[in-house]
Design an enzyme around this catalytic site. Structure first.
Site, PDB file in Angstrom:
ATOM      1  N   ALA A 150       0.857  -1.189   0.000  1.00  0.00           N
ATOM      2  CA  ALA A 150       0.000   0.000   0.000  1.00  0.00           C
ATOM      3  C   ALA A 150       0.890   1.234   0.000  1.00  0.00           C
ATOM      4  CB  ALA A 150      -0.902   0.012   1.238  1.00  0.00           C
ATOM      5  N   LYS A 151       0.335   2.359  -0.270  1.00  0.00           N
ATOM      6  CA  LYS A 151       1.049   3.631  -0.133  1.00  0.00           C
ATOM      7  C   LYS A 151       0.035   4.738   0.023  1.00  0.00           C
ATOM      8  CE  LYS A 151       5.485   4.775  -0.587  1.00  0.00           C
ATOM      9  NZ  LYS A 151       6.539   3.807  -0.248  1.00  0.00           N
TER      10      LYS A 151
END
Ligand code: GLU
Length: 429
Positions: free
Chosen positions: A117-118
Site C-alpha cells: 500500500a502507499k
C-alpha cells in the site's frame, strides 16, 4: 502493454513519465518470464482499493484550505497492507499507485507477510507549521479510519513524514476506536512501541546490499568511492553507515545543491552542518559545490540515488559512470535508462531489494508489538540483516539461473510468490 484501468488519467506534460506504467511494464516482463496466466496478471496490475479523501485544514492565519489525501491498497494476498505515507508536492494518485505496487513486490521478495500500500498528500511540509501538519495528519487518518488497522493496513513513514507523524496517526486511530492501538502504524517513537533501529533501517539495508554486491565482485567497502543523491532519512543514514564501514563518500546532494570532496566527506560533520542549516548541505566548508544533476554523472564506484523517482533518464544515462547503482529511492531510474544501463553491464541493485530495510524493520516492529516483547538494537539489526542478505542471495541465484538482470530477477521472485498465493487461494467468490 498492460496498464491499470481503475485509475483516472492525469494530464501529462511533455516530460511526463507515468510511474504506474513503468511499474506495470516490469510486472509484465516478470509475468512473461514466469509464463503467468493473463488473468492473474490482470488482477495484479490493478490496485484492490483506491481511496481519496478530502482534508479541510485551518491554516494558522485562519484560512481554510482543502487538501486531497490518497491511500492505495494494491494487494493483500499475503497479509495486511503495508506501506508509507508521503508528504511531498509531487504526490499524485498515479505515483502513489505505482509505489503501492512496488511495496507488494518488496514485501513478497523479502518474505514478509504483507501486501503493498502507499499513501500521500501533495504538500510541501516545509511550508506548514507543526500545528498545521498535526491537524492535516489527524484529519487524514480520521478519514481513513475504516480502511486502516493493525490487521488491515499499517502505514509507516515515507518522504516528508517521520516518527512524529506516526505518533499523531497512532493517537488519532486509538482515540477513534477507544483504546491504544500501537500496531496500527510502524516507525513510531520508542515511547509508544517503536523499534530500535527503525530510523536507520532503510539506510542500513542499502549499506548491506552494496556491501554484498561488492563482495561478489571480490571487493570490500573499504575505500570504495560513493556518491549519494539525497540526504534525507535514507540518504543520510546510508552515508553515515557507509562512511563508518570505510567507504569514501565523495559527494552528497539535495534538491538545493550538493558538495563534493575527492578525499571523501566527513559525514558526521556534514550531518551536524545540515542539522544547523535547516537540512541544507549547501556551503559545507570541507568540499566544493556541485548540483544535484552533476552528482549523478560523477566518476565513482557506487551511485546511490536516494531522493525522488525518475532521476536517471534517457537524457543523462550515458554520462553515468558508476559500475554499481543502488536504488535507495523508489523508481529513480526510468525504463529506457534502465535498459541502457543493463546493456552496458552496470550492476543495478533494484529498489524493491536495496531499500527494503525500512519495511523489514517495520515488520520486526509489528512483530515485537504483537508479542509484547521488545528487542535490543543488536537483535533488530541482526534479524534485518539476515532477511536482507537472504533476499539478495535469492535474487543473485535467480538472475544466474534464468540469465536475467537483477531487477527482473527480483520481480520474478516478488511477483511469482504473490501469483502462487493467488492461485492457491483462488478467486472469491
Ligand atoms: N516507506 C518505506 C518504503 O517505501 C517503508 C514502508 C514501511 O515501513 O511500511 O519501503
Amino acid at each position: 502493454m498492460i496498464s491499470t484501468s481503475l485509475l483516472p488519467l492525469e494530464s501529462p506534460t511533455p516530460a511526463y513519465i507515468c510511474p504506474i506504467d513503468q511499474v506495470c511494464s516490469y510486472l509484465e516482463a516478470a509475468a512473461r518470464e514466469l509464463k503467468l496466466d493473463q488473468g492473474i496478471v490482470e488482477v495484479l496490475s490493478n490496485p484492490r482499493k483506491v481511496v481519496t479523501v478530502s482534508i479541510p485544514v485551518k491554516r494558522d492565519n485562519g484560512e481554510v484550505q482543502v487538501l486531497a489525501g490518497h491511500r492505495v491498497q494494491h494487494c493483500d494476498i499475503l497479509g495486511p497492507y503495508k506501506g508509507g505515507i508521503r508528504y511531498h508536492p509531487a504526490v499524485t494518485l498515479r505515483e502513489v499507485s505505482a509505489l503501492a505496487m512496488l511495496m507488494t513486490w518488496k514485501c513478497s521478495l523479502l518474505g514478509i507477510p504483507y501486501g503493498g500500500a502507499k499513501g500521500g498528500i501533495a504538500i510541501d511540509p516545509k511550508r506548514y507549521s507543526v500545528g498545521e501538519l498535526e491537524r492535516i495528519t489527524r484529519r487524514y487518518i480520521s478519514e481513513l479510519i475504516k480502511d486502516i488497522g493493525p490487521a488491515v493496513d499499517i502505514p509507516a513513514p515515507d518522504m516528508g513524514t517521520s516518527a512524529r507523524e506516526m505518533a499523531w496517526m497512532m493517537d488519532t486511530y486509538s482515540m477513534n476506536v477507544g483504546h491504544a492501538v500501537p500496531g496500527v502504524v510502524t516507525g513510531k517513537p520508542l515511547s509508544i512501541g517503536g523499534s530500535r533501529g527503525r530510523e536507520m533501517a532503510t539506510g542500513r539495508g542499502v549499506m548491506i546490499i552494496v556491501r554484498e554486491a561488492l563482495a561478489d565482485l571480490g571487493k570490500s567497502l573499504e575505500g570504495v568511492r560513493v556518491a549519494i543523491q539525497g540526504f534525507g532519512n535514507v540518504g543520510s543514514a546510508a552515508a553515515l553507515l557507509l562512511h563508518q564501514e570505510g567507504a569514501k563518500v565523495i559527494a552528497v546532494s539535495t534538491g538545493s545543491g550538493g558538495v563534493f570532496a575527492e578525499v571523501g566527506l566527513d559525514i558526521p560533520a556534514l550531518k551536524a552542518y545540515a542539522a544547523a542549516n535547516h537540512k541544507s548541505i549547501v556551503g559545507f566548508p570541507q568540499g566544493v559545490s556541485i548540483s544535484n544533476d552533476q552528482l549523478l554523472t560523477l566518476p565513482c564506484d557506487v551511485l546511490i540515488p536516494a531522493a525522488l523517482e525518475n532521476q536517471i533518464t534517457e537524457e543523462n544515462v550515458n554520462q553515468v559512470q558508476a559500475q554499481i547503482i543502488a536504488e535507495a529511492a523508489n523508481g529513480p531510474i526510468t525504463l529506457e535508462a534502465n535498459l541502457a544501463l543493463e546493456a552496458r553491464g552496470v550492476t543495478v541493485l533494484p529498489d524493491i531489494l536495496a531499500n527494503a530495510g525500512g519495511v523489514v524493520v517495520s515488520y520486526l516492529e509489528w512483530v515485537q508489538g504483537l508479542s509484547y516483547v521488545f528487542w535490543d538494537e543488536e537483535r533488530v539489526n541482526r534479524e534485518m540483516e539476515q532477511l536482507m542478505v537472504q533476499a539478495y542471495r535469492q535474487v543473485i541465484q535467480q538472475s544466474q539461473m534464468r540469465q536475467i538482470p537483477l531487477r527482473l530477477a527480483a520481480y520474478t521472485l516478488g511477483v511469482g510468490r504473490v501469483a502462487q498465493a493467488l492461485s492457491d487461494r483462488g478467486l472469491y467468490p
